[in-house]
Design a protein around this motif. Sequence first.
Motif, mmCIF file in Angstrom:
data_model
loop_
_atom_site.group_PDB
_atom_site.id
_atom_site.type_symbol
_atom_site.label_atom_id
_atom_site.label_comp_id
_atom_site.label_asym_id
_atom_site.label_seq_id
_atom_site.Cartn_x
_atom_site.Cartn_y
_atom_site.Cartn_z
ATOM 1 N N THR A 1 -14.752 23.135 -11.034
ATOM 2 C CA THR A 1 -14.328 24.264 -11.867
ATOM 3 C C THR A 1 -14.244 23.882 -13.325
ATOM 4 O O THR A 1 -14.681 24.631 -14.206
ATOM 5 C CB THR A 1 -12.944 24.751 -11.422
ATOM 6 N N THR B 1 -5.108 31.348 -8.933
ATOM 7 C CA THR B 1 -5.776 31.279 -7.627
ATOM 8 C C THR B 1 -4.771 31.097 -6.513
ATOM 9 O O THR B 1 -4.802 31.807 -5.499
ATOM 10 C CB THR B 1 -6.756 30.097 -7.562
ATOM 11 N N SER B 2 -3.875 30.117 -6.690
ATOM 12 C CA SER B 2 -2.960 29.821 -5.592
ATOM 13 C C SER B 2 -2.007 30.978 -5.341
ATOM 14 O O SER B 2 -1.757 31.338 -4.187
ATOM 15 C CB SER B 2 -2.191 28.533 -5.859
ATOM 16 N N VAL C 1 -10.019 35.664 -5.965
ATOM 17 C CA VAL C 1 -10.345 34.421 -6.647
ATOM 18 C C VAL C 1 -11.366 34.696 -7.751
ATOM 19 O O VAL C 1 -11.306 34.122 -8.834
ATOM 20 C CB VAL C 1 -10.909 33.412 -5.629
ATOM 21 N N ILE D 1 -9.753 35.568 -10.893
ATOM 22 C CA ILE D 1 -9.284 34.504 -11.776
ATOM 23 C C ILE D 1 -10.423 34.049 -12.659
ATOM 24 O O ILE D 1 -10.229 33.742 -13.831
ATOM 25 C CB ILE D 1 -8.753 33.312 -10.965
ATOM 26 N N GLN D 2 -11.593 34.018 -12.061
ATOM 27 C CA GLN D 2 -12.770 33.711 -12.862
ATOM 28 C C GLN D 2 -12.859 34.669 -14.037
ATOM 29 O O GLN D 2 -13.048 34.256 -15.176
ATOM 30 C CB GLN D 2 -14.036 33.869 -11.993
#
Lengths: 88, 226
Positions: B53, B80-81, B206, B209-210
């Motif tokens: 990443t 993400t988490s 996810v 988040i990107q």
Amino acid sequence: MASVIPRKEEKLLDVKIGELPSWILTQDFTPNGIAGAFQRGYYQYYNKYVSVKKGSFTGLSTVLAAYMLFNYCCSYKEFEHEWPRKYH
Amino acid sequence: MNENLFTPFTIPMMLDIPITTLIIMFPTMLFPTPNQLINNRMITIQQWLTKLTSKQLMNTHNPKGQTWSLMFISLFLFITSTNLLGMLPHSFTPTAQLSMNLGMAIPLWAGTVVMGFRNKTKISLAHLLPLGTPTFLIPMLVMIETISLFIQPLALAVRLTANITAGHLLLHLIGSATLALVNISLFTALITFTILTLLTILEFAVALIQAYVFTLLVSLYLQDNT
């Protein structure tokens, strides 16, 4: 009857139920002590189940299942109403 | 029905004490610190993903922009988490609260803008006007670009909040619809399949988040380089 290890260093799961009050009295309830207890607990679990040579997904998934159970308990009141019942 | 829809988004309480801070700190337990050269499997996988990443995120920056890599990677890992943990049943997603996302978006955006204005004032001001506009359009365009600049943190925060909240709500709705239609079994299979597809698509939180870090990255990129 008395344990061989000094009372303070015995782990909770090794203490017998009759000796529990005296064990609680020897424990350290200052903020440093509580932080130390959490740290010890974390590393006990980590070194036994995660940081092994052939660790698998179960080490992590047990933690996630416990987290799920914790959240279930915390929000039990809110979905008590949603159970299928004849009379609500 | 009205009350049940939004109760997953209320602040989690344990014995009437809000435990939001504990839940926000929970993902840190899932990322242990590597302390050897070759670590256990969990840390190795996390290290590999982090390296992948960070290379992807930071290779378009000049060295000055790459000083922000720790900030970006920790932001990425946090979002993400928390999003993935929110996919578990009955769990609370902190990133579904607008207050928290605003608290993440506004300082980071302001940092990049202020840094750009302090170090390269002329270039930052020049960004307010696209290249090659007709002269009589300049005042209006400067105003429009200023407005679009100030909308950036709001857009960052609201995008994340709205996506996560909408996804969770949809899952709740479709799940309860499936339960209600179990007796009428014709549609049950179709709707359960919709739930499955929606769950998979929501796993692409996810991807959100990107989107988050990438937009942040674009902003920093624009300020530091030319």
